[in-house]
Design a protein around this motif. Structure first.
Motif, PDB file in Angstrom:
ATOM      1  N   TRP A  77       0.537  -1.350  -0.079  1.00 59.48           N
ATOM      2  CA  TRP A  77      -0.125   0.161  -0.124  1.00 59.48           C
ATOM      3  C   TRP A  77       0.707   1.344   0.036  1.00 59.48           C
ATOM      4  O   TRP A  77       1.964   1.235   0.300  1.00 59.48           O
ATOM      5  CB  TRP A  77      -0.929  -0.045   1.330  1.00 59.48           C
ATOM      6  CG  TRP A  77      -1.935  -0.952   1.176  1.00 59.48           C
ATOM      7  CD1 TRP A  77      -2.083  -2.379   1.541  1.00 59.48           C
ATOM      8  CD2 TRP A  77      -3.268  -0.670   0.860  1.00 59.48           C
ATOM      9  NE1 TRP A  77      -3.244  -2.664   1.427  1.00 59.48           N
ATOM     10  CE2 TRP A  77      -4.155  -1.853   0.776  1.00 59.48           C
ATOM     11  CE3 TRP A  77      -3.942   0.557   0.275  1.00 59.48           C
ATOM     12  CZ2 TRP A  77      -5.702  -1.893   0.406  1.00 59.48           C
ATOM     13  CZ3 TRP A  77      -5.335   0.611   0.039  1.00 59.48           C
ATOM     14  CH2 TRP A  77      -6.267  -0.772   0.150  1.00 59.48           C
ATOM     15  N   TYR A 204      -4.320   5.348   9.024  1.00 60.99           N
ATOM     16  CA  TYR A 204      -4.792   4.380   7.860  1.00 60.99           C
ATOM     17  C   TYR A 204      -5.359   2.962   8.587  1.00 60.99           C
ATOM     18  O   TYR A 204      -6.417   2.583   8.313  1.00 60.99           O
ATOM     19  CB  TYR A 204      -3.826   3.997   6.842  1.00 60.99           C
ATOM     20  CG  TYR A 204      -4.176   2.944   6.091  1.00 60.99           C
ATOM     21  CD1 TYR A 204      -5.092   3.194   4.940  1.00 60.99           C
ATOM     22  CD2 TYR A 204      -3.781   1.623   6.202  1.00 60.99           C
ATOM     23  CE1 TYR A 204      -5.440   1.949   4.262  1.00 60.99           C
ATOM     24  CE2 TYR A 204      -3.989   0.704   5.698  1.00 60.99           C
ATOM     25  CZ  TYR A 204      -4.778   0.739   4.294  1.00 60.99           C
ATOM     26  OH  TYR A 204      -5.329  -0.434   3.808  1.00 60.99           O
ATOM     27  N   THR A 207      -9.022   2.773   9.450  1.00 61.42           N
ATOM     28  CA  THR A 207      -9.857   2.658   8.391  1.00 61.42           C
ATOM     29  C   THR A 207     -10.364   1.113   8.077  1.00 61.42           C
ATOM     30  O   THR A 207     -11.170   0.834   7.134  1.00 61.42           O
ATOM     31  CB  THR A 207      -9.703   3.420   7.215  1.00 61.42           C
ATOM     32  OG1 THR A 207      -8.503   2.812   6.413  1.00 61.42           O
ATOM     33  CG2 THR A 207      -9.351   4.710   7.386  1.00 61.42           C
ATOM     34  N   ARG A 208      -9.483   0.167   8.680  1.00 65.81           N
ATOM     35  CA  ARG A 208      -9.371  -1.106   8.296  1.00 65.81           C
ATOM     36  C   ARG A 208     -10.244  -1.910   9.306  1.00 65.81           C
ATOM     37  O   ARG A 208      -9.766  -2.042  10.350  1.00 65.81           O
ATOM     38  CB  ARG A 208      -8.008  -1.607   7.973  1.00 65.81           C
ATOM     39  CG  ARG A 208      -7.152  -1.333   6.983  1.00 65.81           C
ATOM     40  CD  ARG A 208      -7.741  -1.425   5.518  1.00 65.81           C
ATOM     41  NE  ARG A 208      -7.682  -3.054   5.369  1.00 65.81           N
ATOM     42  CZ  ARG A 208      -6.938  -3.396   4.420  1.00 65.81           C
ATOM     43  NH1 ARG A 208      -6.252  -2.933   3.715  1.00 65.81           N
ATOM     44  NH2 ARG A 208      -7.127  -4.920   4.239  1.00 65.81           N
ATOM     45  N   GLU A 210     -10.273  -4.956   9.979  1.00 70.63           N
ATOM     46  CA  GLU A 210      -9.723  -6.179  10.073  1.00 70.63           C
ATOM     47  C   GLU A 210      -8.803  -5.859  11.376  1.00 70.63           C
ATOM     48  O   GLU A 210      -8.168  -6.634  12.172  1.00 70.63           O
ATOM     49  CB  GLU A 210      -8.771  -6.785   9.217  1.00 70.63           C
ATOM     50  CG  GLU A 210      -9.620  -6.898   7.752  1.00 70.63           C
ATOM     51  CD  GLU A 210      -9.327  -5.880   6.978  1.00 70.63           C
ATOM     52  OE1 GLU A 210      -9.001  -6.225   5.411  1.00 70.63           O
ATOM     53  OE2 GLU A 210      -9.380  -4.564   7.281  1.00 70.63           O
TER      54      GLU A 210
END
Length: 348
Positions: A77, A204, A207-208, A210
């Protein structure tokens, strides 16, 4: 011929430095919260964090690859850190267990291949042997423990190195010296920029779905230990800090030993010693990992800093949350104690 009195010069500077944020003052008068707030503000200013530009367009994440590895997935990423600057990183996600997973962020140290070493993406058999002997596959260790992992390049290395240094050194150099020169001219520092980048990576991670960002570990070796210490000192989102092969005192390591200029923070000793900076992490869990034969961060300075930190943690009734693990070798990572320590505190 008479040479400059280097020892006398250092002594003069040491006597003149006031250490405004000596940790012992707030412990004696109960002003810990005010001390922490004031010290963090002053440290952010010295690191140049307040001078880093805002990002109107946000993180702008983009994925360029996804690879199935042995028991985990590795995604590559990029996210925006400041205008025109992206952070390249790998996101490793376990192939078993149920998310959301705790997160381990693994800033690397000085090394031409940056994050590639931490994810065991080796350039050669020689590179593999050297890295495995030093237990530098830190990101792979973490994902096999069942954690999500963000393994970034830090500024000055690999994809975050300058093209001119890369071409000149045939891919074997770094841009620390040049980047630090430019940063200092504008009132910034590479340590501050690297800490800023770690914060953007945590943004960041939030925002996941998981990833459980209420449980964040940061660990790295050498320069990665530097980033870990300063980032954890300034960012309470980091739940557990494990700096490897860095924690010492400035006066026993950075000052007398020929370190890379990217270790320099102008005026840091007017604010505090390394143990004052580390005290900002308390009472969160802190494991210091260090080799007894480390020649560039002498163990005597590490033990001195740890002794001060024990006083801080004891005053907060958190003495068991601060630990020093001494490896039997030199300047390298020592995983033996890292993951049991992390498991213990992430369960709490």
């Amino acid at each position: 011929m008479q040479y400059f009195n280097t020892a006398g010069y250092r002594d003069n500077l040491a006597r003149a430095s006031g250490r405004t944020f000596d940790y012992r003052a707030p412990l004696s008068d109960g002003s810990w919260d005010a001390w922490r707030a004031d010290f963090r503000a002053a440290l952010r200013e010295r690191l140049g964090l307040n001078r880093i530009g805002t990002v109107p367009a946000g993180l702008n994440p983009r994925c360029t690859e996804s690879v199935e590895c042995d028991g985990y997935t590795r995604e590559k990423w990029y996210v925006t850190s400041e205008p025109g600057i992206e952070i390249p990183f790998y996101l490793l996600l376990p192939g078993t267990g149920e998310g959301p997973y705790p997160l381990v962020v693994t800033p690397h140290g000085h090394g031409a291949r940056g994050k590639e070493t931490y994810v065991a993406n080796y350039a050669s058999e020689e590179d593999r042997v050297s890295s495995e002997q030093g237990e530098r596959d830190v990101a792979v260790q973490a994902v096999k423990e069942g954690y999500a992992v963000i393994a970034p390049d830090v500024r000055g290395f690999y994809e975050m190195g300058g093209e001119e240094e890369w071409l000149k050194s045939d891919g074997k150099g770094n841009s620390c010296v040049n980047f630090q020169k430019v940063a200092l001219m504008y009132g910034r520092t590479l340590i501050g920029e690297r800490v800023h980048d770690m914060g953007r990576l945590i943004d960041y991670a939030a925002t996941r779905p998981e990833i459980d960002t209420s449980r964040i570990v940061m660990t790295g070796n050498s320069g990665g230990g530097t980033v870990t210490l300063f980032a954890a000192a300034l960012d309470d989102r980091i739940s557990v800090a494990v700096p490897g092969s860095y924690v010492c005192t400035f006066e026993k390591s950075i000052i007398p030993i020929g370190h890379c200029p990217c270790n320099i923070v102008p005026g840091i000793l007017d604010l505090g010693e390394m143990y004052d900076v580390a005290a900002l992490i308390a009472p969160r869990p802190l494991l210091i990992v260090h080799g007894v034969h480390d020649e560039i961060y002498p163990i005597e300075g590490t033990r001195e800093t740890y002794g001060h930190l024990r006083n801080v943690y004891a005053a907060m009734d958190a003495e068991s949350s601060c630990e020093l693990y001494e490896g039997s070798g030199g300047h390298r990572y020592y995983k033996e104690r890292v993951w049991p320590f992390v498991r213990e505190y992430l369960k709490r």
